[in-house]
Design an enzyme around this catalytic site. Sequence first.
Site, PDB file in Angstrom:
ATOM      1  N   MET A   1     -20.384 -32.915  14.433  1.00 13.08           N
ATOM      2  CA  MET A   1     -21.124 -31.912  13.782  1.00 13.08           C
ATOM      3  C   MET A   1     -20.176 -31.175  12.875  1.00 13.08           C
ATOM      4  SD  MET A   1     -23.928 -30.576  16.264  1.00 13.08           S
ATOM      5  CE  MET A   1     -23.117 -30.390  17.773  1.00 13.08           C
TER       6      MET A   1
ATOM      7  N   GLN B   1     -14.133 -39.335  12.780  1.00 14.19           N
ATOM      8  CA  GLN B   1     -15.155 -40.167  12.036  1.00 14.19           C
ATOM      9  C   GLN B   1     -14.875 -39.889  10.491  1.00 14.19           C
ATOM     10  OE1 GLN B   1     -18.999 -38.474  11.225  1.00 14.19           O
ATOM     11  NE2 GLN B   1     -19.787 -40.030  12.363  1.00 14.19           N
TER      12      GLN B   1
ATOM     13  N   CYS C   1     -25.324 -39.635   7.270  1.00 17.16           N
ATOM     14  CA  CYS C   1     -25.314 -38.301   6.924  1.00 17.16           C
ATOM     15  C   CYS C   1     -26.497 -38.249   5.849  1.00 17.16           C
ATOM     16  CB  CYS C   1     -24.103 -37.581   6.506  1.00 17.16           C
ATOM     17  SG  CYS C   1     -24.491 -35.866   5.989  1.00 17.16           S
TER      18      CYS C   1
ATOM     19  N   LYS D   1     -22.062 -44.986  13.184  1.00 14.20           N
ATOM     20  CA  LYS D   1     -23.169 -44.145  13.377  1.00 14.20           C
ATOM     21  C   LYS D   1     -23.986 -43.939  12.366  1.00 14.20           C
ATOM     22  CE  LYS D   1     -24.091 -39.308  15.052  1.00 14.20           C
ATOM     23  NZ  LYS D   1     -24.743 -38.633  13.747  1.00 14.20           N
TER      24      LYS D   1
ATOM     25  N   ASN E   1     -29.174 -41.565  20.112  1.00 21.09           N
ATOM     26  CA  ASN E   1     -29.082 -40.114  19.677  1.00 21.09           C
ATOM     27  C   ASN E   1     -30.356 -39.569  19.014  1.00 21.09           C
ATOM     28  OD1 ASN E   1     -27.681 -38.564  16.756  1.00 21.09           O
ATOM     29  ND2 ASN E   1     -27.623 -37.531  18.598  1.00 21.09           N
ATOM     30  N   GLY E   2     -30.682 -38.148  19.500  1.00 27.42           N
ATOM     31  CA  GLY E   2     -31.713 -37.415  18.677  1.00 27.42           C
ATOM     32  C   GLY E   2     -32.399 -36.787  19.633  1.00 27.42           C
ATOM     33  N   ASP E   3     -32.375 -35.460  19.542  1.00 29.14           N
ATOM     34  CA  ASP E   3     -33.199 -34.539  20.344  1.00 29.14           C
ATOM     35  C   ASP E   3     -32.999 -34.221  21.718  1.00 29.14           C
ATOM     36  OD1 ASP E   3     -34.471 -34.404  17.727  1.00 29.14           O
ATOM     37  OD2 ASP E   3     -36.331 -35.367  18.473  1.00 29.14           O
TER      38      ASP E   3
ATOM     39  N   GLY F   1     -26.193 -33.559  20.385  1.00 34.56           N
ATOM     40  CA  GLY F   1     -25.518 -32.741  19.086  1.00 34.56           C
ATOM     41  C   GLY F   1     -26.110 -31.087  19.309  1.00 34.56           C
ATOM     42  N   ARG F   2     -27.086 -30.878  18.493  1.00 39.13           N
ATOM     43  CA  ARG F   2     -27.483 -29.365  18.427  1.00 39.13           C
ATOM     44  C   ARG F   2     -27.746 -28.753  19.664  1.00 39.13           C
ATOM     45  NH1 ARG F   2     -32.476 -30.987  14.848  1.00 39.13           N
ATOM     46  NH2 ARG F   2     -32.360 -32.695  16.529  1.00 39.13           N
TER      47      ARG F   2
HETATM   48  C1  LIG Z   1     -24.714 -28.519  11.889  1.00 29.92           C
HETATM   49  C2  LIG Z   1     -24.728 -30.446  11.916  1.00 29.92           C
HETATM   50  C3  LIG Z   1     -23.695 -31.046  11.417  1.00 29.92           C
HETATM   51  C4  LIG Z   1     -23.709 -32.662  11.412  1.00 29.92           C
HETATM   52  N1  LIG Z   1     -22.567 -33.029  11.008  1.00 29.92           N
HETATM   53  C5  LIG Z   1     -22.443 -34.305  11.409  1.00 29.92           C
HETATM   54  C6  LIG Z   1     -21.247 -35.305  10.991  1.00 29.92           C
HETATM   55  O1  LIG Z   1     -20.449 -34.800  10.541  1.00 29.92           O
HETATM   56  N2  LIG Z   1     -21.374 -36.530  11.339  1.00 29.92           N
HETATM   57  C7  LIG Z   1     -22.502 -37.238  11.727  1.00 29.92           C
HETATM   58  O2  LIG Z   1     -22.475 -38.272  12.049  1.00 29.92           O
HETATM   59  N3  LIG Z   1     -23.450 -36.431  12.194  1.00 29.92           N
HETATM   60  C8  LIG Z   1     -23.527 -35.176  11.926  1.00 29.92           C
HETATM   61  N4  LIG Z   1     -24.459 -34.553  12.311  1.00 29.92           N
HETATM   62  C9  LIG Z   1     -25.620 -35.139  12.986  1.00 29.92           C
HETATM   63  C10 LIG Z   1     -25.621 -35.272  14.616  1.00 29.92           C
HETATM   64  O3  LIG Z   1     -24.319 -35.867  15.031  1.00 29.92           O
HETATM   65  C11 LIG Z   1     -26.715 -35.842  15.180  1.00 29.92           C
HETATM   66  O4  LIG Z   1     -26.960 -37.191  14.734  1.00 29.92           O
HETATM   67  C12 LIG Z   1     -28.026 -34.981  15.141  1.00 29.92           C
HETATM   68  O5  LIG Z   1     -27.817 -33.742  15.046  1.00 29.92           O
HETATM   69  C13 LIG Z   1     -29.145 -35.574  15.987  1.00 29.92           C
HETATM   70  O6  LIG Z   1     -28.662 -35.249  17.537  1.00 29.92           O
HETATM   71  P1  LIG Z   1     -29.426 -34.102  18.141  1.00 29.92           P
HETATM   72  O7  LIG Z   1     -30.711 -34.005  17.844  1.00 29.92           O
HETATM   73  O8  LIG Z   1     -28.567 -34.216  19.594  1.00 29.92           O
HETATM   74  O9  LIG Z   1     -28.755 -32.850  17.417  1.00 29.92           O
HETATM   75  C14 LIG Z   1     -24.662 -33.113  12.163  1.00 29.92           C
HETATM   76  C15 LIG Z   1     -25.677 -32.323  12.875  1.00 29.92           C
HETATM   77  C16 LIG Z   1     -25.771 -31.036  12.659  1.00 29.92           C
HETATM   78  C17 LIG Z   1     -26.954 -30.194  13.101  1.00 29.92           C
END
Ligand SMILES: Cc1cc2nc3c(=O)[nH]c(=O)nc-3n(C[C@H](O)[C@H](O)[C@H](O)COP(=O)(O)O)c2cc1C
Length: 326
Positions: free
Chosen positions: A19, A72, A102, A141, A204-206, A228-229
């Site tokens: 992130m 990454q 992204c 990814k 991945n996701g949520d 992630g979040r």
């Molecule tokens: C603030 C933020 C920054 C992110 N930066 C990246 C990143 O640099 N590279 C990437 O592959 N995904 C990035 N993502 C996506 C996350 O890696 C992840 O795929 C996405 O948030 C879904 O997962 P989650 O629901 O567990 O958050 C970012 C997401 C957020 C919220």
Amino acid sequence: MINLPGISNIERPVFLAPMEDVTDKAFRKICLEMGADLTVSEFIASEALVRNAEKSFLKMEKSFPDETLVVQIFGNNADVMADAAQMVEERGAAIIDLNFGCPVKKIVNKGVGAALLRDLPLMKEITRRVVDAVKVPVTAKTRLGWTTDDLVHHEVALMLQEVGIKALTMHGRTRSQLYSGEANWEKIAEIKQNPEFKIPLIGNGDIDSAEFALNCFENYGVDGIMIGRAAIGDPWIFKKVRAALNGEEYDEVVSIEERSRVCKEHLINTADWKNEKKAVLEMRKFYGGYFKGIPGFKPFKIKLMEANTFEEVFAVFDEVNEKLHI
Ligand SMILES: Cc1cc2nc3c(=O)[nH]c(=O)nc-3n(C[C@H](O)[C@H](O)[C@H](O)COP(=O)(O)O)c2cc1C
């Protein structure tokens, strides 16, 4: 099991998702201490790396000497991506991850990140060149597709496998969904159901609870999961998930003192790396998360947002510990 450095003997590994502006070495250290099995750096522009941009190098510093560093990178020029991958490898990355997901406008408008979902031959070429350029394993990814009418998850999975990636992370959304709606775990599972797909799949996701995490492994058949979040403000999620996976009891609730302790550690980690002033400023975006949902936190948040030194921040934590209860 996923045969990658750092996790080859861990059953059902749990990753911290990359992130931007979040997963720097200060935060990665916290998550690793909380039980994340592997963490991924913020994404780094390959073009900036080959220009020797100082900021890019900071993003690939290890959080501690033994960290299994996963870096990454993103870009759409295969030559530059291959050169950048070599630089990343020289600087100690154990795994190189390619960002093909992204969705942010300023990124896709440059033809990078999720934009590659609309140019699969180029995605393939970039991946092939990076795989050939380095000795360390390469992973990727991405998302399900550009739009829901144009899903390419099967095609991308087999294509990237063919050119030699060692694992695939799939975020169960399309580019046009950005972060709206829900991640489609059925579609993630479909990749695994294809007998031709043989490399590990990380879903991945949520994922925002241990229960959700368990469900991902048990009902969608993924080899690993990435969070992630939910880890922002709740790095304890990694402990809870591991306990749930081991069939152990765990505490859903994190005490006020523990929240203050870890938030303070996050601040100190950042200051050790940068300096006190920068750390205090950067931490302002994290305070809300660490104390999310705690009744009565608002006035303390205001004080934390106004604090400029360690002393001031720590004094607020002392007050929080004394006055707030969960
Ligand atoms: C603030 C933020 C920054 C992110 N930066 C990246 C990143 O640099 N590279 C990437 O592959 N995904 C990035 N993502 C996506 C996350 O890696 C992840 O795929 C996405 O948030 C879904 O997962 P989650 O629901 O567990 O958050 C970012 C997401 C957020 C919220």
